[in-house]
Design an enzyme around this catalytic site. Structure first.
Site, PDB file in Angstrom:
ATOM      1  CD  GLU A  35      -3.066  -0.429  -0.213  1.00 37.43           C
ATOM      2  OE1 GLU A  35      -3.088   0.431  -0.852  1.00 37.43           O
ATOM      3  OE2 GLU A  35      -4.115  -1.379  -0.250  1.00 37.43           O
ATOM      4  CG  ASP A  53      -6.809   5.067  -0.748  1.00 38.00           C
ATOM      5  OD1 ASP A  53      -8.031   5.147  -0.252  1.00 38.00           O
ATOM      6  OD2 ASP A  53      -6.582   4.435  -2.011  1.00 38.00           O
TER       7      ASP A  53
END
EC number: 3.2.1.17
Length: 130
Positions: A35, A53
């Protein structure tokens, strides 16, 4: 802050992530690697729903935090998204625990499904003494 691999492994272990909701430390490490590359300041904009995000776990502003600019945001972790970008990952960890407490668990993260699910994850914690 960009964590060293073993530094992050030890930190997540200290925060009680190993085995939380049945998720091993190696799975959390794999998730963070794919990520954010262990970077607390990572951000990614999603043009589809105009959400972003945030942080080491790339937690999304539509559901989990408030950045003041995401339409219809829920803020289920009750935090500003900026809290997810701090060097101190206490709040990011607490919010990630909230995310996996929902029925889909760690499958909420596309990167986990793509890169970590059904893989040998030993290398993520190897040699870290955890």
């Amino acid at each position: 802050k960009v964590f060293e691999r073993c530094e992050l492994a030890r930190t997540l272990k200290r925060f009680g992530m190993d085995g939380f909701r049945g998720i091993s430390l190696a799975n959390w490490m794999c998730l963070a690697r794919w990520e954010s590359s262990y970077n607390t300041q990572a951000t990614n904009y999603n043009s589809g729903d105009r959400s972003t995000d945030y942080g080491i776990f790339q937690i999304n502003s539509h559901w989990w935090c408030n950045d003041g600019k995401t339409p219809g945001a829920v803020n289920a972790c009750h935090i500003p998204c900026s809290a997810l970008l701090q060097d101190d990952i206490t709040q990011a960890v607490a919010c990630a625990k909230r995310v996996v407490s929902d029925p889909q668990g760690i499958r909420a993260w596309v990167a986990w499904r793509s890169h970590c699910q059904n893989q040998d994850l030993t290398s993520y914690i190897q040699g870290c003494g955890v």
